[in-house]
Design a protein around this motif. Structure first.
Motif, mmCIF file in Angstrom:
data_model
loop_
_atom_site.group_PDB
_atom_site.id
_atom_site.type_symbol
_atom_site.label_atom_id
_atom_site.label_comp_id
_atom_site.label_asym_id
_atom_site.label_seq_id
_atom_site.Cartn_x
_atom_site.Cartn_y
_atom_site.Cartn_z
ATOM 1 N N MET A 340 0.449 -33.281 -36.651
ATOM 2 C CA MET A 340 1.391 -32.567 -37.511
ATOM 3 C C MET A 340 2.843 -32.819 -37.137
ATOM 4 O O MET A 340 3.718 -32.869 -38.009
ATOM 5 C CB MET A 340 1.074 -31.074 -37.495
ATOM 6 C CG MET A 340 -0.285 -30.755 -38.105
ATOM 7 S SD MET A 340 -0.626 -28.993 -38.355
ATOM 8 C CE MET A 340 -0.727 -28.409 -36.657
ATOM 9 N N ALA A 341 3.151 -32.976 -35.859
ATOM 10 C CA ALA A 341 4.542 -33.208 -35.455
ATOM 11 C C ALA A 341 5.111 -34.483 -36.063
ATOM 12 O O ALA A 341 6.227 -34.454 -36.619
ATOM 13 C CB ALA A 341 4.644 -33.218 -33.931
ATOM 14 N N PRO A 342 4.412 -35.622 -36.006
ATOM 15 C CA PRO A 342 4.964 -36.814 -36.652
ATOM 16 C C PRO A 342 5.182 -36.633 -38.153
ATOM 17 O O PRO A 342 6.127 -37.184 -38.725
ATOM 18 C CB PRO A 342 3.910 -37.891 -36.364
ATOM 19 C CG PRO A 342 3.222 -37.432 -35.129
ATOM 20 C CD PRO A 342 3.180 -35.935 -35.239
ATOM 21 N N ALA A 343 4.295 -35.858 -38.803
ATOM 22 C CA ALA A 343 4.458 -35.632 -40.240
ATOM 23 C C ALA A 343 5.725 -34.830 -40.528
ATOM 24 O O ALA A 343 6.466 -35.139 -41.473
ATOM 25 C CB ALA A 343 3.232 -34.908 -40.792
ATOM 26 N N LEU A 344 5.982 -33.811 -39.727
ATOM 27 C CA LEU A 344 7.207 -33.023 -39.900
ATOM 28 C C LEU A 344 8.446 -33.855 -39.616
ATOM 29 O O LEU A 344 9.426 -33.829 -40.380
ATOM 30 C CB LEU A 344 7.174 -31.798 -38.987
ATOM 31 C CG LEU A 344 6.279 -30.641 -39.430
ATOM 32 C CD1 LEU A 344 6.105 -29.641 -38.296
ATOM 33 C CD2 LEU A 344 6.865 -29.942 -40.656
ATOM 34 N N LEU A 348 11.855 -34.891 -41.929
ATOM 35 C CA LEU A 348 13.242 -34.673 -41.508
ATOM 36 C C LEU A 348 14.051 -35.962 -41.521
ATOM 37 O O LEU A 348 15.269 -35.938 -41.744
ATOM 38 C CB LEU A 348 13.271 -34.064 -40.104
ATOM 39 C CG LEU A 348 12.828 -32.607 -39.969
ATOM 40 C CD1 LEU A 348 12.777 -32.215 -38.503
ATOM 41 C CD2 LEU A 348 13.767 -31.677 -40.730
ATOM 42 N N GLU A 349 13.381 -37.077 -41.293
ATOM 43 C CA GLU A 349 14.102 -38.342 -41.120
ATOM 44 C C GLU A 349 14.056 -39.229 -42.351
ATOM 45 O O GLU A 349 14.473 -40.391 -42.293
ATOM 46 C CB GLU A 349 13.506 -39.076 -39.898
ATOM 47 C CG GLU A 349 13.754 -38.317 -38.602
ATOM 48 C CD GLU A 349 12.861 -38.772 -37.454
ATOM 49 O OE1 GLU A 349 12.055 -39.714 -37.668
ATOM 50 O OE2 GLU A 349 12.947 -38.171 -36.369
ATOM 51 N N ASP A 350 13.590 -38.720 -43.482
ATOM 52 C CA ASP A 350 13.482 -39.531 -44.697
ATOM 53 C C ASP A 350 14.029 -38.768 -45.897
ATOM 54 O O ASP A 350 13.283 -38.236 -46.723
ATOM 55 C CB ASP A 350 12.013 -39.911 -44.932
ATOM 56 C CG ASP A 350 11.850 -40.993 -45.988
ATOM 57 O OD1 ASP A 350 12.818 -41.241 -46.735
ATOM 58 O OD2 ASP A 350 10.755 -41.586 -46.067
ATOM 59 N N PRO A 351 15.354 -38.688 -46.024
ATOM 60 C CA PRO A 351 15.949 -37.908 -47.122
ATOM 61 C C PRO A 351 15.568 -38.423 -48.507
ATOM 62 O O PRO A 351 15.475 -37.629 -49.450
ATOM 63 C CB PRO A 351 17.452 -38.033 -46.870
ATOM 64 C CG PRO A 351 17.616 -39.187 -45.929
ATOM 65 C CD PRO A 351 16.367 -39.245 -45.122
ATOM 66 N N ALA A 352 15.335 -39.710 -48.663
ATOM 67 C CA ALA A 352 14.954 -40.229 -49.978
ATOM 68 C C ALA A 352 13.587 -39.690 -50.382
ATOM 69 O O ALA A 352 13.360 -39.327 -51.545
ATOM 70 C CB ALA A 352 14.941 -41.755 -49.946
#
Length: 390
Positions: A340-344, A348-352
């Motif tokens: 779950m952490a990588p998914a969150l 956060l790191e992909d505004p598009a």
């Protein structure tokens, strides 16, 4: 003018936080049409604020999962029998069961057999799992109020009188929500990225999800030290369970605990980690990207899988409405920090990607707006001959 006269008596039963919220909007809408009305049943705090009377604490019905229900089955059956006796002795003009189909439909069937009009708000997901239930629904209800657009046709095709009313939350939540205002309301930092954690509204959910959610937050913080977290909890009991786990696993986590106010917490967040349930719909309506994690009792999960009771590809209502997994789902054994952490962090790191998600959520929000509470209220009143005259 509405038909007036003697006091209208409405029996109404909800069993947990989301049902309490839906029922409260319906109570207020009926009262606007018929001021001389009394509501009695099982009510949560929002229903109580709207003027309902409750026969016992709503938490006594807030149990989910096959094994959990079995452990409390005797008490649940006793409570249902108590409600049946009450409503047969104090016959309402109409009885409204709000969600909780395994509890309410049985009560509705017994009351309807004794000549009491019955309404059920929130269609059971017979289109998704245990489709055989539709036969029992036909015997139990005079009217089903469905809150999602695809349900009405399915129910009517199976002989269930149904009306699509839309979702009250879609009417209640603005199309645009101010993140900064929500943060100011909860005294949260304006400048830091914030993740909202929503481990559920039932004790069993918080007991199972607190640990993986807190571990996920700690993992996110290790990768992004600038993060902050907010956790809304519906009552003191659940807050105590979550706090104990937090102190044991991550006492230094920069987290703000909030009593209730889950909507403000999600509105204040950049993204959300949530249990499956109504919270996923609320996050959609708030246009917040989310990750969904959920666990049930292992035996409950085993039975569901072995019997292939689930007929849909997604668990979260947000994904069912979107028709795809815009919100990554991590169910049972997959509900853990390393997944779950990588998914969150990816959100956060992909505004598009977030922008695409928000655009789709906005489209769905518009489709669900139908003045649901007023529409549902008039459907109930028309059923019992207390609506607007022709």
């Amino acid at each position: 003018m509405n038909k007036q006269g003697r006091e209208l008596l409405v029996g109404i039963v909800a069993n947990e936080a989301s049902g309490d919220l839906l029922a409260a909007t319906l109570v207020r809408a009926i009262r606007r049409q018929v001021p001389n009305v009394r509501f009695v049943g099982v009510a949560g705090p929002r229903m109580l604020e709207a003027g309902c009377e409750t026969l016992f604490d709503i938490e006594r019905l807030s149990i989910m999962g096959l094994m959990e229900v079995l452990a409390h089955l005797r008490e649940l059956l006793a409570l249902r029998a108590r409600l049946e006796r009450y409503f047969l002795a104090n016959r309402p003009d109409v009885f409204i069961g709000v969600d909780a189909p395994d509890f309410n439909l049985g009560l509705e069937r017994r009351l309807r057999a004794q000549g009491i009009k019955t309404v059920h708000l929130v269609s059971p997901t017979v289109w998704a799992w245990r489709p055989g239930r539709v036969k029992g629904i036909r015997r139990a209800v005079d009217l089903m109020l469905s809150i999602f657009p695809f349900e009405e046709t399915f129910l009517r095709q199976h002989g269930v009188p149904a009306t699509y009313v839309g979702h009250p939350l879609a009417d209640e939540i603005p199309l645009e929500v101010d993140r900064d205002e929500a943060r100011a309301t909860l005294d949260l930092p304006q400048e830091r990225p914030i993740i909202a954690l929503l481990p559920g509204s039932r004790l069993s959910e918080v007991e199972r999800l607190s640990e993986p959610f807190i571990e996920t937050a700690a993992s996110c913080l290790a990768a992004r030290p600038d993060l902050a977290f907010v956790v809304p909890l519906v009552n003191a009991r659940l807050r105590a369970v979550f706090t104990e786990t937090l102190q044991r696993l991550a006492p230094q986590l920069p987290v703000t605990l909030v009593d209730g106010r889950s909507r403000e917490a999600m509105a204040a967040a950049d993204c959300v980690l949530t249990a499956s349930g109504t919270a996923t719909l609320e996050a959609l309506l708030l246009k917040r990207p989310m990750v969904v994690g959920y666990r049930v009792h292992p035996l409950s999960y085993h039975v569901v899988k072995q019997l292939r009771l689930v007929k849909v590809a997604h668990v979260a209502m947000a994904n069912l409405l979107a028709g795809c997994a815009l919100a990554p789902e991590f169910i049972q054994d997959a509900c853990r920090a390393d997944r779950m952490a990588p998914a969150l962090l990816g959100l956060l790191e992909d505004p598009a990607r977030v922008e695409r998600i928000q655009t789709e959520y906005a489209r769905i929000h518009g489709e669900l707006r139908r003045d649901a509470a007023a529409t549902a209220a008039m459907a109930v009143l028309d059923l019992i001959g207390r609506g607007e005259p022709c």
